[in-house]
Design a protein around this motif. Structure first.
Motif, short mmCIF file in Angstrom:
data_model
loop_
_atom_site.label_atom_id
_atom_site.label_comp_id
_atom_site.label_asym_id
_atom_site.label_seq_id
_atom_site.Cartn_x
_atom_site.Cartn_y
_atom_site.Cartn_z
N UNK A 3 0.82 -1.20 0.00
CA UNK A 3 0.00 0.00 0.00
C UNK A 3 0.86 1.25 0.00
N UNK A 4 1.99 1.22 0.72
CA UNK A 4 2.89 2.37 0.72
C UNK A 4 3.51 2.58 -0.66
N UNK A 5 3.85 1.49 -1.35
CA UNK A 5 4.40 1.60 -2.69
C UNK A 5 3.37 2.19 -3.66
N UNK A 6 2.14 1.76 -3.53
CA UNK A 6 1.08 2.31 -4.39
C UNK A 6 0.92 3.81 -4.15
N UNK A 7 0.97 4.21 -2.88
CA UNK A 7 0.84 5.63 -2.56
C UNK A 7 2.00 6.43 -3.13
N UNK A 8 3.21 5.87 -3.04
CA UNK A 8 4.39 6.55 -3.57
C UNK A 8 4.29 6.71 -5.09
N UNK A 9 3.79 5.68 -5.78
CA UNK A 9 3.64 5.74 -7.23
C UNK A 9 2.61 6.79 -7.64
N UNK A 10 1.55 6.90 -6.86
CA UNK A 10 0.52 7.91 -7.14
C UNK A 10 1.11 9.31 -7.00
N UNK A 34 8.01 -1.09 11.28
CA UNK A 34 8.95 0.00 11.00
C UNK A 34 8.24 1.32 11.19
N UNK A 35 9.02 2.40 11.13
CA UNK A 35 8.46 3.75 11.20
C UNK A 35 7.74 4.04 9.88
N UNK A 36 6.44 4.23 9.93
CA UNK A 36 5.63 4.34 8.71
C UNK A 36 6.03 5.54 7.85
N UNK A 40 7.89 5.44 4.16
CA UNK A 40 7.25 6.06 3.00
C UNK A 40 8.22 6.97 2.26
N UNK A 41 9.01 7.73 3.01
CA UNK A 41 10.01 8.61 2.39
C UNK A 41 11.06 7.81 1.63
N UNK A 42 11.41 6.65 2.19
CA UNK A 42 12.40 5.79 1.53
C UNK A 42 11.87 5.30 0.19
N UNK A 43 10.60 4.84 0.15
CA UNK A 43 10.01 4.38 -1.12
C UNK A 43 9.96 5.51 -2.14
N UNK A 44 9.57 6.69 -1.71
CA UNK A 44 9.47 7.83 -2.63
C UNK A 44 10.84 8.16 -3.21
N UNK A 45 11.87 8.18 -2.36
CA UNK A 45 13.22 8.51 -2.83
C UNK A 45 13.74 7.45 -3.79
N UNK A 46 13.52 6.17 -3.46
CA UNK A 46 13.99 5.08 -4.32
C UNK A 46 13.32 5.13 -5.69
N UNK A 47 11.99 5.29 -5.69
CA UNK A 47 11.26 5.33 -6.96
C UNK A 47 11.58 6.58 -7.76
N UNK A 48 11.74 7.70 -7.08
CA UNK A 48 12.07 8.96 -7.75
C UNK A 48 13.43 8.85 -8.43
#
Length: 222
Positions: A3-10, A34-36, A40-48
């Motif tokens: 769900x966090x990955x989906x949010x990051x992609x959006x 983990x710290x939610x 989330x910031x980690x997923x956004x940075x990785x995908x970005x």
């Protein structure tokens, strides 16, 4: 996690849409402790960062000619050189040409007498094999089109041959050749103003919201 990955992609949708990236996102649900917000910031940075490494589709070469209808005694005008584009114009034209294709349907060249006898297939193959000769082969393509414009109802128009790099086809990238014909022009209003007031005028041009005729030929599985 999913769900966090989906949010990051959006959140990053504007970036991967601009690069015409096709996403294949399908996996089972996973849970971790983990710290939610930090995760989330980690997923956004990785995908970005991953999106930044995707090369943007651009026009490497563009030839423009005018192909009239031979049956109606219309002119056939060959340009003397390739059309030079600024970075902004390159982006605008790339978005217009590539973005005009919404369907996922793709076709392959076929000829009952063998592809070696298909004039367009041979010329586009020559472009892929010799991209520095786009202009020469664009003249051959324009000539072939003019010689086959025999029906009186076929409109004349600007004929464009564009060589693209970094086109996305599924999860892969390849070069492509675009063939476009602009037969219709729309009327646009222009508004200008200075200290003395406003002026409204009209100008004829190409509507970037619609394309008359065009195709993209990918250098893929030849």
């Amino acid at each position: 996690v999913s769900e966090q990955l989906r949010s990051a992609l959006v959140l990053l949708e504007g970036k991967w849409n601009k690069l015409d990236i096709e996403l294949d996102f399908d996996f089972d649900e996973y849970y971790i402790v983990a710290n939610e917000e930090l995760l989330k910031l980690i997923w956004i940075n990785l995908l970005d960062n991953a999106i930044k490494f995707v090369k943007e589709t651009k026009i490497d070469s563009l030839a423009l000619h005018y192909v009239g209808n031979q049956a109606n005694d219309e002119p056939f005008v060959i340009s003397k050189r390739l059309f030079a584009t600024t970075p902004d114009m390159n982006e605008l034209l790339s978005d217009y040409f590539i973005g005009s294709f919404k369907s996922e349907e793709r076709y392959q060249f076929a000829d009952d007498m063998g592809l070696e006898n298909n004039r367009v297939y041979r010329l586009i193959s020559d472009i892929f094999d010799n991209p520095d000769m786009v202009y020469d082969f664009s003249v051959d393509l324009a000539t072939h089109l003019y010689e086959n414009c025999q029906h009186p109802k076929i409109k004349g128009g600007d004929f464009i041959v564009a060589y693209f790099s970094n086109c996305n086809i599924g999860v892969e990238t390849c070069d492509a050749v675009g063939l476009f014909k602009i037969e219709n022009k729309d009327l646009f209003l222009t508004v200008e103003h200075d200290e003395n007031g406003f002026e409204i005028d009209s100008v004829e041009g190409v509507n970037l919201k619609k394309m008359d005729k065009g195709c993209l030929v990918y250098n893929y599985e030849r």
